[in-house]
Design a protein around this motif. Structure first.
Motif, PDB file in Angstrom:
ATOM      1  N   SER A 126       1.970   8.358  10.203  1.00 21.92           N
ATOM      2  CA  SER A 126       2.689   7.235  10.799  1.00 21.92           C
ATOM      3  C   SER A 126       2.261   5.912  10.172  1.00 21.92           C
ATOM      4  O   SER A 126       3.094   5.067   9.839  1.00 21.92           O
ATOM      5  CB  SER A 126       2.454   7.200  12.315  1.00 21.92           C
ATOM      6  OG  SER A 126       3.135   8.251  12.954  1.00 21.92           O
ATOM      7  N   ALA A 127       0.950   5.723  10.017  1.00 22.61           N
ATOM      8  CA  ALA A 127       0.456   4.472   9.447  1.00 22.61           C
ATOM      9  C   ALA A 127       0.915   4.303   7.999  1.00 22.61           C
ATOM     10  O   ALA A 127       1.299   3.204   7.580  1.00 22.61           O
ATOM     11  CB  ALA A 127      -1.067   4.432   9.530  1.00 22.61           C
ATOM     12  N   SER A 128       0.890   5.389   7.235  1.00 16.58           N
ATOM     13  CA  SER A 128       1.297   5.321   5.825  1.00 16.58           C
ATOM     14  C   SER A 128       2.771   4.979   5.692  1.00 16.58           C
ATOM     15  O   SER A 128       3.160   4.154   4.844  1.00 16.58           O
ATOM     16  CB  SER A 128       1.004   6.651   5.127  1.00 16.58           C
ATOM     17  OG  SER A 128      -0.382   6.935   5.141  1.00 16.58           O
ATOM     18  N   LEU A 129       3.608   5.614   6.502  1.00 19.06           N
ATOM     19  CA  LEU A 129       5.038   5.321   6.450  1.00 19.06           C
ATOM     20  C   LEU A 129       5.329   3.889   6.874  1.00 19.06           C
ATOM     21  O   LEU A 129       6.213   3.227   6.318  1.00 19.06           O
ATOM     22  CB  LEU A 129       5.808   6.300   7.338  1.00 19.06           C
ATOM     23  CG  LEU A 129       5.858   7.753   6.843  1.00 19.06           C
ATOM     24  CD1 LEU A 129       6.560   8.630   7.869  1.00 19.06           C
ATOM     25  CD2 LEU A 129       6.575   7.830   5.498  1.00 19.06           C
ATOM     26  N   CYS A 130       4.583   3.402   7.852  1.00 20.92           N
ATOM     27  CA  CYS A 130       4.760   2.024   8.296  1.00 20.92           C
ATOM     28  C   CYS A 130       4.427   1.045   7.173  1.00 20.92           C
ATOM     29  O   CYS A 130       5.194   0.109   6.899  1.00 20.92           O
ATOM     30  CB  CYS A 130       3.888   1.751   9.517  1.00 20.92           C
ATOM     31  SG  CYS A 130       3.969   0.052  10.123  1.00 20.92           S
ATOM     32  N   VAL A 131       3.305   1.253   6.513  1.00 21.12           N
ATOM     33  CA  VAL A 131       2.902   0.369   5.416  1.00 21.12           C
ATOM     34  C   VAL A 131       3.879   0.469   4.255  1.00 21.12           C
ATOM     35  O   VAL A 131       4.287  -0.551   3.678  1.00 21.12           O
ATOM     36  CB  VAL A 131       1.476   0.718   4.966  1.00 21.12           C
ATOM     37  CG1 VAL A 131       1.121   0.004   3.668  1.00 21.12           C
ATOM     38  CG2 VAL A 131       0.477   0.347   6.055  1.00 21.12           C
ATOM     39  N   ALA A 132       4.293   1.690   3.904  1.00 22.67           N
ATOM     40  CA  ALA A 132       5.232   1.870   2.799  1.00 22.67           C
ATOM     41  C   ALA A 132       6.561   1.180   3.094  1.00 22.67           C
ATOM     42  O   ALA A 132       7.129   0.484   2.229  1.00 22.67           O
ATOM     43  CB  ALA A 132       5.453   3.358   2.534  1.00 22.67           C
ATOM     44  N   GLY A 133       7.071   1.366   4.304  1.00 22.33           N
ATOM     45  CA  GLY A 133       8.330   0.736   4.671  1.00 22.33           C
ATOM     46  C   GLY A 133       8.240  -0.779   4.681  1.00 22.33           C
ATOM     47  O   GLY A 133       9.183  -1.479   4.262  1.00 22.33           O
ATOM     48  N   THR A 134       7.106  -1.299   5.122  1.00 18.86           N
ATOM     49  CA  THR A 134       6.903  -2.749   5.126  1.00 18.86           C
ATOM     50  C   THR A 134       6.860  -3.290   3.706  1.00 18.86           C
ATOM     51  O   THR A 134       7.449  -4.343   3.402  1.00 18.86           O
ATOM     52  CB  THR A 134       5.600  -3.102   5.867  1.00 18.86           C
ATOM     53  OG1 THR A 134       5.673  -2.617   7.204  1.00 18.86           O
ATOM     54  CG2 THR A 134       5.384  -4.608   5.894  1.00 18.86           C
TER      55      THR A 134
END
Length: 215
Positions: A163-171
């Motif tokens: 979840s954290a990785s996808l959030c950072v990547a999307g940001t």
């Protein structure tokens, strides 16, 4: 220092309070099952609910979120009161595990998003998300003297990391926030739910290779 405005959105506010409530419930239930006093139950609810976010805020040099927002401590106390007056059997079974999984991934998204808001680079921001989601439960288990979930191979920290990785990547890709937060939370929650349902786990270390100092 960037102002703390990006997290004052309805979506992240909901994620924040949801994570606090679910983790506070898990802490209070642990105290209840150990037949502790209400004071101990309230303490466990608070430390589990805010532990990860507190460590995150201290590391990124942000105001500690629950000190500035009276609702957070009030929610933890309310959860402790609810737990005190309800039988623990009401909360047994997989329902709490699934709720905890949702709180875990929602909190991981919140932590990563807040870290990015404060100018934290991508990799440390992912770690801040993991810390936000996992450390409260770790503190709870250590204080209670029981083995932490991170010492078991089931997919727990991995779900928070996803979840954290996808959030950072999307940001970083400058995608719309509501899409990033929704997808990141849903992906991590799907992984955690699958782990609960089918006992998915990472492979554990197997001895057998000759290491340093071994014959």
């Amino acid at each position: 220092m960037p102002v703390d405005t990006a997290i004052l959105t309805p979506v992240l506010d909901i994620l924040d309070l949801l994570g606090v409530a679910v983790f506070a419930l898990s802490g209070a239930l642990l105290a209840a099952k150990e037949r502790q006093t209400f004071v101990t139950m309230a303490f466990f609810a608070l430390v589990t609910g805010v532990g990860g976010g507190t460590i995150r805020d201290l590391l990124i040099d942000a105001p500690v979120f629950w000190v500035a927002d009276a609702w957070v401590a009030a929610i933890c106390l309310g959860i402790a009161v609810l737990t005190w007056f309800t039988p623990t059997r009401w909360w047994d079974g997989k329902l709490l595990d699934y709720a905890d999984g949702l709180g875990l991934t929602a909190y991981a998204v919140l932590g990563a998003s807040k870290a990015m808001t404060y100018g934290i680079p991508p990799v440390p921001a992912v770690l801040m998300g993991i810390i936000t989601g996992c450390v409260g439960g770790i503190i709870r288990d250590v204080v209670a003297g029981r083995p932490s979930i991170i010492m078991r191979p089931e997919l727990y920290v991995t779900a928070a990391a996803l979840s954290a990785s996808l959030c950072v990547a999307g940001t970083m890709l400058q995608l719309p926030n509501y899409i990033v937060w929704t997808v990141a939370t849903a992906a991590g929650y799907a992984l955690r739910s699958g782990a609960i349902r089918w006992n998915l786990a990472l492979p554990s270390y197997r001895s057998g290779k000759v290491g340093i100092g071994e014959n």
